[in-house]
Motif scaffolding. Structure first.
Motif, short mmCIF file in Angstrom:
data_model
loop_
_atom_site.label_atom_id
_atom_site.label_comp_id
_atom_site.label_asym_id
_atom_site.label_seq_id
_atom_site.Cartn_x
_atom_site.Cartn_y
_atom_site.Cartn_z
N ASP A 199 33.56 46.08 40.14
CA ASP A 199 33.45 45.66 41.54
C ASP A 199 34.67 44.81 41.83
OD1 ASP A 199 32.87 44.68 44.04
OD2 ASP A 199 30.84 44.03 43.56
N SER A 200 35.63 45.38 42.57
CA SER A 200 36.92 44.72 42.75
C SER A 200 36.92 43.63 43.81
CB SER A 200 38.00 45.75 43.08
OG SER A 200 37.78 46.31 44.37
N MET A 203 33.55 42.14 37.56
CA MET A 203 33.64 41.83 38.99
C MET A 203 34.78 40.87 39.24
SD MET A 203 29.71 40.66 39.65
CE MET A 203 28.38 41.36 38.66
N ALA A 204 35.39 41.01 40.41
CA ALA A 204 36.31 40.00 40.92
C ALA A 204 35.58 39.21 42.00
CB ALA A 204 37.56 40.65 41.49
N ALA A 217 38.38 35.56 39.04
CA ALA A 217 38.47 34.88 40.32
C ALA A 217 39.66 35.37 41.14
CB ALA A 217 38.58 33.38 40.12
N ILE A 218 39.42 35.49 42.45
CA ILE A 218 40.48 35.67 43.44
C ILE A 218 40.35 34.51 44.40
CG2 ILE A 218 41.33 37.13 45.31
CD1 ILE A 218 40.27 39.56 43.83
N LEU A 252 40.19 52.04 44.63
CA LEU A 252 39.31 51.00 44.10
C LEU A 252 37.97 51.05 44.82
CD1 LEU A 252 41.84 48.02 44.00
CD2 LEU A 252 40.92 49.21 42.00
N VAL A 253 36.95 50.43 44.20
CA VAL A 253 35.62 50.32 44.81
C VAL A 253 35.18 48.86 44.77
CG1 VAL A 253 34.84 52.68 44.39
CG2 VAL A 253 34.55 50.94 42.60
N GLU A 254 34.28 48.52 45.71
CA GLU A 254 33.81 47.15 45.83
C GLU A 254 32.48 47.13 46.57
OE1 GLU A 254 35.33 44.99 49.51
OE2 GLU A 254 37.13 46.13 48.91
#
Length: 257
Positions: free
Chosen positions: A5-6, A34-35, A59-60, A200-202
């Motif tokens: 999960d981006s 995950m991000a 983390a972002i 990408l997917v999220e």
């Protein structure tokens, strides 16, 4: 099947005190990394806390356009410190939001450009938010030398032509639960033209819950249903989409594994 999960907000209020449960539920659906994305001082701190607590979370951190009115030198100094931490993988989410206009547009543009400059200095990828603002977002990104650090169009809502324009800048394109909606023709079109190595997917949880749970609270594990929707429109298997987007997330975030 392993899914990345981006872009998710497990650091947001709906999950407070239940993060471990949601991480476990996600793993049961194959979502094993995950991000966690920030957008202001509080959510940035939450993203970093979760990345430190869980090995499989990253983390972002950055300042969302809605919060750009509160961005000052002290915020920038703290942000630069946070960006240097080992589990920070990108700067974001940043960009423009002309739908809500919670910050004046000129301030949004100024803070957006400044954060792009920081990302370039630090060679960190950026996660881009753009709502009702593709023209200005594109113009700013085109001048930002993205090839030097990389960028993601998060929760992309454009058609095939807009996808190609952002792809020409070297960007990755990420799809959220919107791609699973029946009434999302632009996303259905654009997801078919994105090259495999830029996809990408999220979830963007707690927002944008995908079918079959649309209308209910979202959670990171539901990235699995985004994968299934992307696979449907690209006429591929979910397993292939999961692997492709897993590899791409590791590449853009400069991660091993």
């Amino acid at each position: 099947m392993q899914i990345f999960d981006s872009h998710t907000h497990l650091n947001d209020t709906p999950y407070a005190g239940q993060e471990a449960q949601y991480v476990q539920q996600a793993a049961a659906l194959g979502v094993t990394k995950m991000a966690i994305v920030g957008s202001n001082a509080g959510l940035n701190a939450g993203a970093l806390r979760l990345a430190k607590q869980f090995n499989q979370l990253y983390a972002i951190v950055g300042w969302h356009p809605d919060d750009s009115k509160d961005y000052d030198q002290a915020a920038e100094n703290l942000l630069e410190t946070q960006l240097a931490l080992p589990k920070t993988v990108a700067l974001g989410e940043i960009g423009l939001d002309y739908h809500w206009d919670n910050s004046p547009r000129e301030i949004q543009r100024r803070v957006f450009r400044r954060q792009l400059a920081i990302a370039r200095e630090l060679h960190l990828p950026v996660s881009i938010h753009s709502r009702d603002a593709f023209e200005d977002t594109y113009a700013i990104l085109k001048a930002a030398h993205l090839s030097e650090f990389g960028a993601i169009m998060h929760s992309f809502t454009g058609d095939g032509e807009w996808a190609k324009k952002f792809l020409d800048l070297g960007m990755y394109i990420s799809y959220s639960g919107i791609v699973s909606f029946k009434n999302a023709p632009e996303e259905h079109e654009s997801v078919q033209v994105v090259p495999a190595d830029r996809l990408l997917v999220e979830t963007d949880a707690p927002y944008l819950t995908p079918a079959p749970y649309r209308g209910r609270p979202n959670e990171p594990g539901y990235t699995r249903y985004v994968v299934e929707a992307v696979a449907k429109w690209r006429q591929e298997t979910p397993e292939a989409i999961a692997q492709t987007t897993w590899d791409n997330a590791h590449r853009i975030f400069n991660l091993k594994g």
